[in-house]
Design a protein around this motif. Structure first.
Motif, short mmCIF file in Angstrom:
data_model
loop_
_atom_site.label_atom_id
_atom_site.label_comp_id
_atom_site.label_asym_id
_atom_site.label_seq_id
_atom_site.Cartn_x
_atom_site.Cartn_y
_atom_site.Cartn_z
N MET A 1 0.84 -1.21 0.00
CA MET A 1 0.00 0.00 0.00
C MET A 1 0.88 1.26 0.00
O MET A 1 1.77 1.40 0.81
CB MET A 1 -0.90 -0.01 1.24
N LYS A 2 0.56 2.12 -0.90
CA LYS A 2 1.34 3.35 -1.01
C LYS A 2 0.81 4.39 -0.03
O LYS A 2 -0.38 4.56 0.14
CB LYS A 2 1.17 3.87 -2.45
N LYS A 89 -13.92 2.84 2.53
CA LYS A 89 -13.08 2.27 1.46
C LYS A 89 -13.60 2.70 0.10
O LYS A 89 -14.80 2.91 -0.08
CB LYS A 89 -13.12 0.75 1.55
N GLU A 137 -11.32 5.21 -6.62
CA GLU A 137 -9.86 5.26 -6.52
C GLU A 137 -9.21 6.19 -7.56
O GLU A 137 -8.11 6.71 -7.35
CB GLU A 137 -9.26 3.85 -6.67
N PRO A 174 -7.40 0.36 -3.15
CA PRO A 174 -6.70 -0.90 -3.35
C PRO A 174 -5.19 -0.75 -3.17
O PRO A 174 -4.52 -1.68 -2.74
CB PRO A 174 -7.04 -1.28 -4.79
N ASP A 175 -4.65 0.42 -3.49
CA ASP A 175 -3.20 0.54 -3.31
C ASP A 175 -2.77 1.81 -2.59
O ASP A 175 -1.59 2.12 -2.51
CB ASP A 175 -2.49 0.42 -4.66
N LYS A 176 -3.68 2.53 -2.08
CA LYS A 176 -3.28 3.68 -1.26
C LYS A 176 -4.42 4.16 -0.38
O LYS A 176 -5.60 3.93 -0.68
CB LYS A 176 -2.77 4.84 -2.13
N LYS A 177 -4.04 4.80 0.70
CA LYS A 177 -5.02 5.48 1.55
C LYS A 177 -4.81 6.97 1.31
O LYS A 177 -3.74 7.52 1.62
CB LYS A 177 -4.78 5.15 3.02
#
Lengths: 375, 375
Positions: A1-2, A89, A137, A174-177
């Motif tokens: 996760m970035k 999310k 996203e 999916p790949d960052k908050k």
């Protein structure tokens, strides 16, 4: 996760020091104990047609008949109860948007978020995605939203996060908050009814209120401070001190904490948070610690950076008999610490705000790890 | 001339006690010394076409080349310099609207008001009337405006009136002095650049600042007060005390007075003013005394109603060596007093705010005349 330069409720713009930000404010606000009863009158002129519903996204804490009877439903309006146990999310936003699109022939007249920071952020994101193509996203970042959100209304039921005034909605993707930071994110209408906060459990009340208090300490002592932020931050801080350290009547206390959250949100919107939020974000990332309590766990050990703030905070803990958990970081591996330290140090704007442009010389990874070890 | 329940910058709604007001806030604000240089970037996306100009209504105090070169003119944009020596009039608004309609093939992209309360009020009214048929006088009252105003931007160049945040524009009409009170009146954008206030003459600085200070005293001691108004009013008051009684650096003082005006305007927008404003309005009506100095002349003699406020005010007068004129009412006839007393007592909401619903038993015409006689 970035991990990007952002965190839970706060709004970070890289260019804050190079030019002044043109800040979007909530264009309409109603305040007062019991003013929720006016929501129907407020929504009526915003209704596009009898086929275009208002969708109420509500914290499932309120899933009882007494509350439902107070929601001003008309035609095909709908209440969707949502748990605030987990952070919002992007997939959850997409699912809600699909559900609403499938259930109705027309776009909704608007989205009403009723709850704490989680529900307020979800409602903002759903309102944006209903009027913008693609997935949630795709809009995480700064100013990626092209079309205005649907009309959206925020009704905070707990005070402290400032989500009711911010221009971001932070989502776990999916790949960052990262937040959907945009001028279209800000609510079109906020309804501040302190009666909602009557039923907040005490610890939640305390931790969420401390989110506001800690924001203000960080904003007011930061290098990014200006007179705009300062005036809001000082007022929010004073209100927090009244609420958490003085013996004022309960009704007054609810009113004042709601205003503290409002002003505190305005203060950080135009400046920045600091070390407690950076470290708390590391805790959240690794251990899933929630934002409010995470801030408290960290802040207790930041006396050397925020002496006055921590001194007041200790008095508040004592007065309200709050026992913070201990030994949170006792059994972590070196790898765990490395992850937390990396996450926290990645939030460069927060460290720069707290310690100035030379912050990297002051906060080394080793020093930060030793700070985490105390928690 | 008919006098209604309204006064210069303030916004009075008869129903304030029966339900909460859904208050329009300025939806976009930029703050900072020198931020006027960003006005061009702010206006660019709002430009409708190269034929739809921005019209800048500017206090003629700034009619010099240095200022003109800083106004971000493009295409057929125009600066119209206007004197603030007299209060804005409905006929003046109509004339400006006609002039703009005749000179351009398209409606303007927007109106920018640059100046004190007079210019800020004029620009609001012109923006409304350019998009609504008929004469300005037809819209004096509450919520009579049917269509949104043109996009309008407020740039205060002196601090205190709060006109930059209010939902009214007060105009002298053929048969009444009354505000165009509407949700469309509020500015779409405000630019707060404290650099403008560098050149304000000292007495004007003091009297306009005291408008804010006196607002706050009246709001904070009034019976209409709520926690929303209180938080803004207390902050504005603290800032006024810093600016007028403490020895802070000049730049900080300019910043803080601009924020005091902003918060003070928010405070009275959600509550009400009181005795000083009611009496000042009588003075203005009969003698043409301007709003800021009129408030000061009256407030000096209101110690029994506002003991702490008047005590602070006297210290401020002394510190800044301000000599208020004396004997203003010395040579008035009984008829003159009757007119002033009637005007002041007509502002019922202000007296009710100050003294509660039984105010008529406290303030008789005879007592009010004796209060005027001291001035």
């Amino acid at each position: 996760m970035k991990i990007e330069n952002n965190l839970s409720r706060e709004n970070i713009t890289p260019s804050i020091k190079t030019q002044y930000r043109n800040f979007p404010m909530v264009p309409r606000v109603i305040f007062g104990s019991g003013c929720f009863s006016q929501l129907g009158d407020i929504l009526l002129p915003m209704r596009k047609s009898s086929e275009a519903p208002f969708i109420f996204l509500v914290d499932d804490f309120f899933e009882n008949e007494a509350f439902v009877s107070r929601v001003p439903l008309m035609f095909n309006d709908e209440i969707i109860f949502i748990s605030a146990d987990e952070e919002p999310k992007t997939a959850q936003v997409d699912a809600l948007v699909n559900q609403i699109r499938e259930n109705y022939s027309e776009l909704p007249s608007g989205i009403i978020g009723i709850g704490g920071g989680t529900l307020l952020d979800l409602a903002k994101a759903v309102a944006i995605l209903l009027n913008n193509k693609g997935l949630a996203e795709e809009y995480q970042g700064w100013d990626l939203v092209n079309k205005p959100a649907l009309y959206h209304v925020g009704v905070p039921t707990i005070s402290g996060t400032g989500a009711e005034v911010s221009r971001t909605t932070v989502l776990l993707g999916p790949d960052k908050k990262l937040g959907i930071n945009s001028d279209y994110t800000t609510y079109d209408q906020v309804l501040l009814d302190p009666d909602f906060t009557r039923t907040v459990p005490k610890e939640q009340w305390f931790y969420t209120g401390m989110d506001c208090f800690i924001h203000c300490v960080e904003s007011l002592t930061g290098t990014y401070l200006n007179a705009f932020s300062q005036s809001y931050g000082e007022k929010a801080m004073e209100l927090c001190v009244e609420v958490f350290l003085e013996d004022i009547p309960e009704e007054e206390s609810r009113d004042k904490l709601m205003m503290a959250s409002w002003h505190g949100g305005m203060s950080i919107a135009y400046s920045q948070v600091g070390i407690a939020h950076a470290m708390s974000y590391g805790l959240s990332y690794l251990l899933g610690v929630k934002h409010g309590i995470g801030n408290c766990l960290v802040f207790l050990h930041l006396e050397e950076f925020y002496p006055e703030g921590v001194s007041l905070f200790k008095k508040m803990l004592q007065k309200h008999h709050i026992q913070l958990p201990k030994g949170i970081c006792a059994n972590l591996t070196q790898n765990d610490f490395d992850v937390m330290v990396n996450v926290a140090l990645g939030l460069e704007a927060l460290w720069e705000n707290a310690l100035g442009s030379g912050w990297k010389k002051i906060i080394t990874p080793e020093r930060l790890q030793s700070m985490y070890e105390k928690i």
